[in-house]
Design a protein around this motif. Structure first.
Motif, PDB file in Angstrom:
ATOM      1  N   ASN A  90      -3.455  -8.324 -19.005  1.00  0.00           N
ATOM      2  CA  ASN A  90      -2.843  -6.998 -18.917  1.00  0.00           C
ATOM      3  C   ASN A  90      -3.800  -6.048 -18.200  1.00  0.00           C
ATOM      4  N   TRP A  91      -5.054  -5.945 -18.685  1.00  0.00           N
ATOM      5  CA  TRP A  91      -5.989  -5.025 -18.036  1.00  0.00           C
ATOM      6  C   TRP A  91      -6.543  -5.589 -16.728  1.00  0.00           C
ATOM      7  N   ARG A  92      -6.679  -6.901 -16.632  1.00  0.00           N
ATOM      8  CA  ARG A  92      -7.203  -7.481 -15.393  1.00  0.00           C
ATOM      9  C   ARG A  92      -6.287  -7.209 -14.202  1.00  0.00           C
ATOM     10  N   ALA A  93      -4.995  -7.135 -14.452  1.00  0.00           N
ATOM     11  CA  ALA A  93      -4.057  -6.836 -13.369  1.00  0.00           C
ATOM     12  C   ALA A  93      -4.399  -5.502 -12.727  1.00  0.00           C
ATOM     13  N   HIS A  94      -4.807  -4.538 -13.531  1.00  0.00           N
ATOM     14  CA  HIS A  94      -5.111  -3.200 -13.007  1.00  0.00           C
ATOM     15  C   HIS A  94      -6.535  -3.101 -12.482  1.00  0.00           C
ATOM     16  N   GLN A  95      -7.423  -3.883 -13.031  1.00  0.00           N
ATOM     17  CA  GLN A  95      -8.775  -3.953 -12.476  1.00  0.00           C
ATOM     18  C   GLN A  95      -8.746  -4.558 -11.077  1.00  0.00           C
ATOM     19  N   ASP A  96      -7.805  -5.466 -10.854  1.00  0.00           N
ATOM     20  CA  ASP A  96      -7.708  -6.151  -9.561  1.00  0.00           C
ATOM     21  C   ASP A  96      -6.857  -5.409  -8.539  1.00  0.00           C
ATOM     22  N   THR A  97      -5.937  -4.556  -8.988  1.00  0.00           N
ATOM     23  CA  THR A  97      -4.994  -3.936  -8.051  1.00  0.00           C
ATOM     24  C   THR A  97      -4.986  -2.418  -8.108  1.00  0.00           C
ATOM     25  N   THR A  98      -4.625  -1.842  -9.232  1.00  0.00           N
ATOM     26  CA  THR A  98      -4.421  -0.401  -9.333  1.00  0.00           C
ATOM     27  C   THR A  98      -5.690   0.387  -9.045  1.00  0.00           C
ATOM     28  N   ALA A  99      -6.772   0.046  -9.731  1.00  0.00           N
ATOM     29  CA  ALA A  99      -8.025   0.801  -9.559  1.00  0.00           C
ATOM     30  C   ALA A  99      -8.601   0.667  -8.149  1.00  0.00           C
ATOM     31  N   PRO A 100      -8.675  -0.538  -7.570  1.00  0.00           N
ATOM     32  CA  PRO A 100      -9.173  -0.624  -6.195  1.00  0.00           C
ATOM     33  C   PRO A 100      -8.323   0.159  -5.196  1.00  0.00           C
ATOM     34  N   ALA A 101      -7.014   0.202  -5.416  1.00  0.00           N
ATOM     35  CA  ALA A 101      -6.142   0.971  -4.517  1.00  0.00           C
ATOM     36  C   ALA A 101      -6.485   2.452  -4.583  1.00  0.00           C
ATOM     37  N   ILE A 102      -6.735   2.971  -5.781  1.00  0.00           N
ATOM     38  CA  ILE A 102      -7.124   4.374  -5.928  1.00  0.00           C
ATOM     39  C   ILE A 102      -8.484   4.617  -5.277  1.00  0.00           C
ATOM     40  N   ALA A 103      -9.411   3.699  -5.483  1.00  0.00           N
ATOM     41  CA  ALA A 103     -10.758   3.849  -4.925  1.00  0.00           C
ATOM     42  C   ALA A 103     -10.729   3.883  -3.400  1.00  0.00           C
ATOM     43  N   ARG A 104      -9.867   3.068  -2.805  1.00  0.00           N
ATOM     44  CA  ARG A 104      -9.764   3.067  -1.338  1.00  0.00           C
ATOM     45  C   ARG A 104      -9.199   4.382  -0.825  1.00  0.00           C
ATOM     46  N   GLN A 105      -8.203   4.895  -1.505  1.00  0.00           N
ATOM     47  CA  GLN A 105      -7.536   6.122  -1.067  1.00  0.00           C
ATOM     48  C   GLN A 105      -8.393   7.368  -1.312  1.00  0.00           C
ATOM     49  N   PHE A 106      -9.183   7.350  -2.408  1.00  0.00           N
ATOM     50  CA  PHE A 106      -9.973   8.522  -2.791  1.00  0.00           C
ATOM     51  C   PHE A 106     -11.428   8.102  -3.015  1.00  0.00           C
ATOM     52  N   PRO A 107     -12.192   7.937  -1.950  1.00  0.00           N
ATOM     53  CA  PRO A 107     -13.589   7.510  -2.104  1.00  0.00           C
ATOM     54  C   PRO A 107     -14.451   8.527  -2.840  1.00  0.00           C
ATOM     55  N   LEU A 119     -13.405  10.316  -5.547  1.00  0.00           N
ATOM     56  CA  LEU A 119     -12.682  10.621  -6.778  1.00  0.00           C
ATOM     57  C   LEU A 119     -13.631  11.147  -7.857  1.00  0.00           C
ATOM     58  N   ASP A 120     -13.222  12.249  -8.499  1.00  0.00           N
ATOM     59  CA  ASP A 120     -14.014  12.834  -9.577  1.00  0.00           C
ATOM     60  C   ASP A 120     -13.465  12.492 -10.963  1.00  0.00           C
ATOM     61  N   VAL A 121     -12.138  12.630 -11.130  1.00  0.00           N
ATOM     62  CA  VAL A 121     -11.525  12.433 -12.447  1.00  0.00           C
ATOM     63  C   VAL A 121     -10.259  11.593 -12.298  1.00  0.00           C
ATOM     64  N   LEU A 122     -10.096  10.641 -13.211  1.00  0.00           N
ATOM     65  CA  LEU A 122      -8.888   9.817 -13.242  1.00  0.00           C
ATOM     66  C   LEU A 122      -8.255   9.937 -14.619  1.00  0.00           C
ATOM     67  N   PHE A 123      -6.951  10.255 -14.659  1.00  0.00           N
ATOM     68  CA  PHE A 123      -6.200  10.366 -15.903  1.00  0.00           C
ATOM     69  C   PHE A 123      -5.267   9.170 -16.033  1.00  0.00           C
ATOM     70  N   VAL A 124      -5.339   8.487 -17.187  1.00  0.00           N
ATOM     71  CA  VAL A 124      -4.534   7.296 -17.407  1.00  0.00           C
ATOM     72  C   VAL A 124      -3.910   7.365 -18.792  1.00  0.00           C
ATOM     73  N   GLY A 125      -2.610   7.144 -18.868  1.00  0.00           N
ATOM     74  CA  GLY A 125      -1.935   7.116 -20.157  1.00  0.00           C
ATOM     75  C   GLY A 125      -2.328   5.894 -20.965  1.00  0.00           C
ATOM     76  N   ALA A 126      -2.309   6.053 -22.296  1.00  0.00           N
ATOM     77  CA  ALA A 126      -2.699   4.977 -23.203  1.00  0.00           C
ATOM     78  C   ALA A 126      -1.499   4.494 -24.001  1.00  0.00           C
ATOM     79  N   ARG A 184     -19.371   3.790  -9.748  1.00  0.00           N
ATOM     80  CA  ARG A 184     -18.930   5.079  -9.209  1.00  0.00           C
ATOM     81  C   ARG A 184     -18.835   6.106 -10.322  1.00  0.00           C
ATOM     82  N   PRO A 185     -19.329   7.322 -10.094  1.00  0.00           N
ATOM     83  CA  PRO A 185     -19.364   8.357 -11.146  1.00  0.00           C
ATOM     84  C   PRO A 185     -18.016   9.033 -11.342  1.00  0.00           C
ATOM     85  N   VAL A 186     -17.046   8.280 -11.822  1.00  0.00           N
ATOM     86  CA  VAL A 186     -15.698   8.801 -12.051  1.00  0.00           C
ATOM     87  C   VAL A 186     -15.505   9.049 -13.545  1.00  0.00           C
ATOM     88  N   THR A 187     -15.041  10.239 -13.894  1.00  0.00           N
ATOM     89  CA  THR A 187     -14.715  10.546 -15.285  1.00  0.00           C
ATOM     90  C   THR A 187     -13.315  10.007 -15.577  1.00  0.00           C
TER      91      THR A 187
END
Length: 334
Positions: free
Chosen positions: A151-168, A170-177, A195-198
């Motif tokens: 479940n979490w590996r899917a987002h470690q492999d896809t969602t987060a890298p996509a955000i990192a590429r688009q916003f090198p 990035l200061d703050v990331l909000f994620v629902g739980a 990366r120093p992302v909150t």
């Protein structure tokens, strides 16, 4: 032009909405609902099914079974239909009618739990039913999104890298739980990449995930009556708790400018707005939030006036912050 043969092959990964016209400050919403399951859950569902297939847990005679309040159930329904698996989704009576009908249209057998457990509420009751099914027949395969590392590996492999590429920067990331799969995958990625992302988790009042007291919750999606096994709070920098009336108001504010998002997205937007106002007022920074779902499945609840009034009352519908939003918006456009 993309040409696909399986529904899980398509997902729009690079669509963002700038919420400056809504919030009065620049803030980017990563839209995850444009796929054949209509939510971010398609990524986790595909990863969990593929892992079970590789491990030999799934065969043509297997019956997938999963507990879901909606979005993961739809995602697994899409994949099960594509692959020819029988699927039983165990949900509860908070699941939106449109969601249940969508799963049934895809061939899923939907079982609705009507009574919460004394401890753990509806989620614990759903778990009990899933365990009973698995005990009754070894052909049932429970992927268990609340404990499955894919479940979490899917987002470690896809969602987060996509955000990192688009916003090198990035200061703050909000994620629902919810199950915390998306949260843990993104938090692990940014922590381990150095990366120093909150990373701020957004949860709903009544959820026990971060130690709050359990309370009745009517909007499916985020929150949990049982603390998710996937959660490692050491990866989370801060937590915002959002009430359901706040969720409704955020959804309606977005709809008022043409963006019809789901309840989970409304919760994340409400929490992000409040955190930014409290911790970064007037500060220019790069902030992104993940929008898990779109709004069509919430037309009979969050966007239904009579349902909202019956559940929350008239006073909670009043948008007490609207004047302040409009003032900031006018200033930002000047």
């Amino acid at each position: 032009m993309p040409v696909i043969t399986s529904p899980q092959e398509f997902n729009t990964e690079d669509l963002y909405v700038d919420l400056l016209p809504v919030l009065g400050r620049r803030f980017y919403l990563k839209v995850e609902g444009f796929n054949f399951a209509g939510s971010v859950k398609l990524k986790a569902a595909a990863a969990m099914v593929q892992a079970a297939e590789r491990a030999g847990r799934l065969s043509e005679d297997s019956v997938l079974v999963e507990s879901s309040s909606g979005n993961l159930g739809v995602a697994l329904s899409v994949i099960a239909a594509d692959k020819g698996y029988r699927f039983v989704c165990v949900t509860d009576n908070r699941c939106n009618l449109a969601t249940r009908r969508m799963m049934e249209a895809l061939g899923t057998e939907v079982y609705t739990v009507t009574r919460p457990a004394e401890e753990g509420g509806f989620l614990a009751a759903r778990f009990d039913h899933v365990r009973a099914l698995c005990a009754s027949d070894p052909g049932y395969v429970w992927l268990n999104q609340h404990a499955n590392p894919y479940n979490w590996r899917a987002h470690q492999d896809t969602t987060a890298p996509a955000i990192a590429r688009q916003f090198p920067n990035l200061d703050v990331l909000f994620v629902g739980a919810g199950t915390t799969g998306t949260l843990m995958g993104c938090a692990r990625y940014f922590r381990e990449s150095g990366r120093p992302v909150t990373v701020v988790a957004v949860d709903t009042v009544g959820s026990v995930t971060f130690g709050g007291p359990a309370q009745p919750r009517m909007v499916p999606g985020l929150g949990a009556g049982v603390r998710p096994e996937l959660l490692d709070a050491s990866y989370v920098d801060d937590v915002v708790m959002v009430s359901e009336p706040e969720t409704v108001r955020a959804c309606r504010r977005l709809a008022a400018v043409g963006f019809l998002f789901g309840g989970s997205t409304g919760t994340v937007v409400a929490g992000a707005r409040r955190w930014l106002d409290a911790h970064r007022p007037g500060e220019e920074l790069t902030a992104v939030a993940i929008a898990p779902d779109l709004g069509e499945r919430y037309l009979d609840t969050v966007y239904q006036e009579s349902w909202v009034r019956d559940v929350y009352g008239d006073a909670e519908l009043e948008d007490r912050d609207d004047v302040e939003y409009r003032r900031r918006l006018t200033e930002s456009m000047a």
